[in-house]
Scaffold this motif. Sequence first.
Motif, PDB file in Angstrom:
ATOM      1  N   LEU A   1      66.193  42.374   0.980  1.00 60.86           N
ATOM      2  CA  LEU A   1      67.190  41.893   1.936  1.00 60.86           C
ATOM      3  C   LEU A   1      67.579  42.936   2.973  1.00 60.86           C
ATOM      4  CD1 LEU A   1      67.372  39.415   0.114  1.00 60.86           C
ATOM      5  CD2 LEU A   1      69.849  39.511   0.343  1.00 60.86           C
ATOM      6  N   VAL A   2      67.741  44.204   2.561  1.00 60.85           N
ATOM      7  CA  VAL A   2      68.282  45.194   3.504  1.00 60.85           C
ATOM      8  C   VAL A   2      67.264  46.217   3.998  1.00 60.85           C
ATOM      9  CG1 VAL A   2      70.594  44.939   2.561  1.00 60.85           C
ATOM     10  CG2 VAL A   2      69.123  46.739   1.662  1.00 60.85           C
ATOM     11  N   ALA A   3      66.215  46.475   3.216  1.00 61.38           N
ATOM     12  CA  ALA A   3      65.256  47.497   3.648  1.00 61.38           C
ATOM     13  C   ALA A   3      64.502  47.131   4.923  1.00 61.38           C
ATOM     14  CB  ALA A   3      64.280  47.818   2.511  1.00 61.38           C
ATOM     15  N   PRO A   4      64.201  45.842   5.199  1.00 63.26           N
ATOM     16  CA  PRO A   4      63.541  45.550   6.475  1.00 63.26           C
ATOM     17  C   PRO A   4      64.359  45.989   7.682  1.00 63.26           C
ATOM     18  CG  PRO A   4      63.374  43.662   5.007  1.00 63.26           C
ATOM     19  CD  PRO A   4      64.326  44.629   4.363  1.00 63.26           C
ATOM     20  N   LEU A   5      65.690  45.880   7.592  1.00 61.52           N
ATOM     21  CA  LEU A   5      66.543  46.280   8.713  1.00 61.52           C
ATOM     22  C   LEU A   5      66.497  47.787   8.922  1.00 61.52           C
ATOM     23  CD1 LEU A   5      67.733  43.510   7.462  1.00 61.52           C
ATOM     24  CD2 LEU A   5      69.766  44.082   8.773  1.00 61.52           C
ATOM     25  N   GLY A   6      66.576  48.527   7.808  1.00 63.84           N
ATOM     26  CA  GLY A   6      66.504  49.974   7.929  1.00 63.84           C
ATOM     27  C   GLY A   6      65.182  50.439   8.481  1.00 63.84           C
ATOM     28  N   ALA A   7      64.092  49.832   8.013  1.00 63.38           N
ATOM     29  CA  ALA A   7      62.766  50.213   8.501  1.00 63.38           C
ATOM     30  C   ALA A   7      62.583  49.833   9.962  1.00 63.38           C
ATOM     31  CB  ALA A   7      61.694  49.555   7.644  1.00 63.38           C
ATOM     32  N   ALA A   8      63.161  48.709  10.373  1.00 62.97           N
ATOM     33  CA  ALA A   8      63.057  48.298  11.779  1.00 62.97           C
ATOM     34  C   ALA A   8      63.777  49.285  12.686  1.00 62.97           C
ATOM     35  CB  ALA A   8      63.631  46.897  11.961  1.00 62.97           C
ATOM     36  N   LEU A   9      64.939  49.754  12.258  1.00 59.07           N
ATOM     37  CA  LEU A   9      65.657  50.732  13.067  1.00 59.07           C
ATOM     38  C   LEU A   9      64.937  52.074  13.053  1.00 59.07           C
ATOM     39  CD1 LEU A   9      68.025  51.364  14.859  1.00 59.07           C
ATOM     40  CD2 LEU A   9      69.424  51.799  12.829  1.00 59.07           C
ATOM     41  N   ALA A  10      64.379  52.447  11.907  1.00 60.60           N
ATOM     42  CA  ALA A  10      63.612  53.699  11.825  1.00 60.60           C
ATOM     43  C   ALA A  10      62.432  53.668  12.785  1.00 60.60           C
ATOM     44  CB  ALA A  10      63.126  53.916  10.397  1.00 60.60           C
ATOM     45  N   GLY A  11      61.687  52.564  12.785  1.00 58.84           N
ATOM     46  CA  GLY A  11      60.544  52.449  13.673  1.00 58.84           C
ATOM     47  C   GLY A  11      60.936  52.391  15.129  1.00 58.84           C
ATOM     48  N   SER A  12      62.065  51.757  15.424  1.00 58.81           N
ATOM     49  CA  SER A  12      62.554  51.697  16.806  1.00 58.81           C
ATOM     50  C   SER A  12      62.871  53.093  17.319  1.00 58.81           C
ATOM     51  CB  SER A  12      63.804  50.814  16.880  1.00 58.81           C
ATOM     52  OG  SER A  12      63.510  49.483  16.528  1.00 58.81           O
ATOM     53  N   PHE A  13      63.495  53.892  16.465  1.00 53.45           N
ATOM     54  CA  PHE A  13      63.778  55.283  16.837  1.00 53.45           C
ATOM     55  C   PHE A  13      62.478  56.050  17.050  1.00 53.45           C
ATOM     56  CE2 PHE A  13      64.163  59.727  15.703  1.00 53.45           C
ATOM     57  CZ  PHE A  13      65.274  60.144  16.419  1.00 53.45           C
ATOM     58  N   ALA A  14      61.544  55.885  16.117  1.00 53.45           N
ATOM     59  CA  ALA A  14      60.295  56.638  16.192  1.00 53.45           C
ATOM     60  C   ALA A  14      59.538  56.354  17.477  1.00 53.45           C
ATOM     61  CB  ALA A  14      59.419  56.302  14.985  1.00 53.45           C
ATOM     62  N   LEU A  15      59.562  55.114  17.927  1.00 52.21           N
ATOM     63  CA  LEU A  15      58.813  54.723  19.127  1.00 52.21           C
ATOM     64  C   LEU A  15      59.625  54.884  20.407  1.00 52.21           C
ATOM     65  CD1 LEU A  15      56.991  51.514  17.848  1.00 52.21           C
ATOM     66  CD2 LEU A  15      56.102  53.849  17.981  1.00 52.21           C
ATOM     67  N   GLY A  16      60.892  55.278  20.276  1.00 55.21           N
ATOM     68  CA  GLY A  16      61.726  55.462  21.457  1.00 55.21           C
ATOM     69  C   GLY A  16      62.093  54.170  22.152  1.00 55.21           C
ATOM     70  N   LEU A  17      62.322  53.112  21.412  1.00 54.06           N
ATOM     71  CA  LEU A  17      62.685  51.836  22.015  1.00 54.06           C
ATOM     72  C   LEU A  17      64.074  51.909  22.649  1.00 54.06           C
ATOM     73  CD1 LEU A  17      61.464  49.082  19.524  1.00 54.06           C
ATOM     74  CD2 LEU A  17      60.179  50.406  21.213  1.00 54.06           C
ATOM     75  N   SER A  18      64.326  50.996  23.541  1.00 61.14           N
ATOM     76  CA  SER A  18      65.629  50.912  24.184  1.00 61.14           C
ATOM     77  C   SER A  18      66.661  50.388  23.193  1.00 61.14           C
ATOM     78  CB  SER A  18      65.573  49.978  25.392  1.00 61.14           C
ATOM     79  OG  SER A  18      65.375  48.634  24.962  1.00 61.14           O
ATOM     80  N   GLU A  19      67.913  50.522  23.547  1.00 65.46           N
ATOM     81  CA  GLU A  19      68.988  50.009  22.708  1.00 65.46           C
ATOM     82  C   GLU A  19      68.852  48.507  22.502  1.00 65.46           C
ATOM     83  OE1 GLU A  19      73.670  49.271  23.406  1.00 65.46           O
ATOM     84  OE2 GLU A  19      73.016  51.346  23.729  1.00 65.46           O
ATOM     85  N   GLN A  20      68.531  47.789  23.560  1.00 64.03           N
ATOM     86  CA  GLN A  20      68.373  46.346  23.443  1.00 64.03           C
ATOM     87  C   GLN A  20      67.222  45.988  22.515  1.00 64.03           C
ATOM     88  OE1 GLN A  20      70.193  43.489  24.798  1.00 64.03           O
ATOM     89  NE2 GLN A  20      68.923  42.779  23.104  1.00 64.03           N
ATOM     90  N   ALA A  21      66.096  46.672  22.696  1.00 66.38           N
ATOM     91  CA  ALA A  21      64.934  46.375  21.862  1.00 66.38           C
ATOM     92  C   ALA A  21      65.207  46.726  20.396  1.00 66.38           C
ATOM     93  CB  ALA A  21      63.715  47.137  22.371  1.00 66.38           C
ATOM     94  N   ALA A  22      65.862  47.846  20.158  1.00 67.80           N
ATOM     95  CA  ALA A  22      66.168  48.237  18.779  1.00 67.80           C
ATOM     96  C   ALA A  22      67.112  47.238  18.126  1.00 67.80           C
ATOM     97  CB  ALA A  22      66.777  49.638  18.752  1.00 67.80           C
ATOM     98  N   THR A  23      68.084  46.748  18.900  1.00 65.70           N
ATOM     99  CA  THR A  23      69.004  45.733  18.382  1.00 65.70           C
ATOM    100  C   THR A  23      68.246  44.471  18.006  1.00 65.70           C
ATOM    101  OG1 THR A  23      70.780  46.607  19.779  1.00 65.70           O
ATOM    102  CG2 THR A  23      71.073  44.392  18.891  1.00 65.70           C
ATOM    103  N   SER A  24      67.334  44.055  18.864  1.00 66.57           N
ATOM    104  CA  SER A  24      66.533  42.868  18.565  1.00 66.57           C
ATOM    105  C   SER A  24      65.624  43.092  17.363  1.00 66.57           C
ATOM    106  CB  SER A  24      65.699  42.478  19.787  1.00 66.57           C
ATOM    107  OG  SER A  24      66.517  41.956  20.819  1.00 66.57           O
ATOM    108  N   ALA A  25      65.084  44.293  17.223  1.00 67.74           N
ATOM    109  CA  ALA A  25      64.226  44.590  16.069  1.00 67.74           C
ATOM    110  C   ALA A  25      65.008  44.446  14.770  1.00 67.74           C
ATOM    111  CB  ALA A  25      63.637  45.991  16.193  1.00 67.74           C
ATOM    112  N   ILE A  26      66.234  44.965  14.750  1.00 69.98           N
ATOM    113  CA  ILE A  26      67.088  44.816  13.559  1.00 69.98           C
ATOM    114  C   ILE A  26      67.329  43.345  13.270  1.00 69.98           C
ATOM    115  CG2 ILE A  26      69.394  45.239  12.628  1.00 69.98           C
ATOM    116  CD1 ILE A  26      69.473  47.788  14.349  1.00 69.98           C
ATOM    117  N   ALA A  27      67.658  42.587  14.312  1.00 68.27           N
ATOM    118  CA  ALA A  27      67.996  41.175  14.133  1.00 68.27           C
ATOM    119  C   ALA A  27      66.797  40.354  13.680  1.00 68.27           C
ATOM    120  CB  ALA A  27      68.568  40.613  15.435  1.00 68.27           C
ATOM    121  N   ILE A  28      65.629  40.618  14.259  1.00 66.60           N
ATOM    122  CA  ILE A  28      64.439  39.895  13.831  1.00 66.60           C
ATOM    123  C   ILE A  28      64.107  40.242  12.387  1.00 66.60           C
ATOM    124  CG2 ILE A  28      61.963  39.576  14.221  1.00 66.60           C
ATOM    125  CD1 ILE A  28      62.547  40.152  17.219  1.00 66.60           C
ATOM    126  N   ALA A  29      64.217  41.530  12.044  1.00 71.18           N
ATOM    127  CA  ALA A  29      63.957  41.948  10.665  1.00 71.18           C
ATOM    128  C   ALA A  29      64.903  41.258   9.692  1.00 71.18           C
ATOM    129  CB  ALA A  29      64.082  43.465  10.544  1.00 71.18           C
TER     130      ALA A  29
END
Length: 465
Positions: A163-191
């Motif tokens: 339930l919760v690890a996909p969100l953490g991994a999505a934010l970790a990957g967003s940071f690693a790739l240098g995504l924008s704030e909007q994209a990182a927010t969407s990554a968390i939400a999709i996860a």
Amino acid sequence: MAIGATVSGNEPLARRMARSALVVEFADFSSEIVAKAKLCLIDFLSCAFEAGGHPWSRQAIAATHSASSGATIIGTSRLASPTDAAFANAVMGHGLVREDMHAASISHHGVVIWPALLALSERAPLRGTTLLAAAIIGYEAGARIGRALFNAYLARLYRPTGLVAPLGAALAGSFALGLSEQAATSAIAIAANTSSGLNEWPRVGGSEMYFHPGFAASNALKAIALAEAGALASETILEGEAGLFAAYRRQPAPDEIPLFAGGEAEIMAVYNKPAPACNFAQTASQAALRVSHELAETESIERIVIRAPEAAVRYPGCDAKGPFRNALQTKMSIPFSVAATLTRGEIDEENYASLDDAEILRLIAATDLQSDTAFTAAFPAKQGADVTVHLRGGKTIRHSLSDVVAATPAEIRSRFRAAAARVIGEDRARRLEETIDGCERLGDAGIIAASCRLEPPGQILRTAS
């Protein structure tokens, strides 16, 4: 030093978390936090190497599609898409039931975060400092959400890691790739929309537990890819009327889920398991081991009483007394773990090799597992257990531990060296460990995943500079 950004309480939680995470720098973390992240990576790889031949690992690998270029499937010569590789590697990392544990969120974050980040590191070059910082952020986000979301009742129904690890991994990957704030927010939400994992498996002997982290890791990468491509998702995915907390907890989300609150990092609350068994069986097994040192034999045992936190007693499969269909059910069972430890006088994988050992089954039948008020009050900050053995003639032997005794760095490294050496050879295992220890100096952290392949060293083209 404060970590993260100051954020407004009027914005959606997912956006606040993304904004706070994306301004983190590697220099914000102490040497202790960095060392812990490296040790968690070493432990993850140790489990993946050791479990590579298990049926669920082979099944996960068989479900992937080979590629001429892509991401490494650990301990094999196969390359696959990042999502496929992350799936297989997460399953292997979970294959021993010895993955790292964050008790307060009842979750195994590393077995999702590391497969996702290792796959990304082979997709686009990541500096070693970026890899480590991203992982620490992933542990932080998943653990903070899990702390707020889970209670003992919810954990009986849903697998917290799923339930919760996909969100953490999505934010970790967003940071690693240098995504924008909007994209990182969407990554968390999709996860969050992929959060899943039901806890029926301990009751019937199913093996789907092994695949929960695989789905979580691969879904996190898909969420990141969608966000990169411009997909927009619900910013109120955590606190919304039909968000994560409303759907699962059936209660409102907290007003804040701060990252690195008070300068503390959740990865420091992660412990590395000493035994290849359920988190809730760890401390009781350790207490039983101490009892076994005072036992000449087990035939004189008439009754065993195990006391543990209520969360342990209530977690699916932890109170099981058989019949057992497979080793996974025994690894979940606190009575089995205690009985096997008393019978064998040690804690290791062999404790779970026999499902029908007559003496183990006799001891299980004589076992009473009870919820303890003091241990319950101390949980999850501490995870205590008490084992009392009643012998013929009225004598008792009792040992109590206020908390689990985690595997030491020396133990973690020793089992990594043994497991890795069996797969890639002693010399390559030593160099892989040295590479991880020097991770912050890597210009391309993809060398870590590439070093886990079966190819001879000359075939691994990436360099550590």
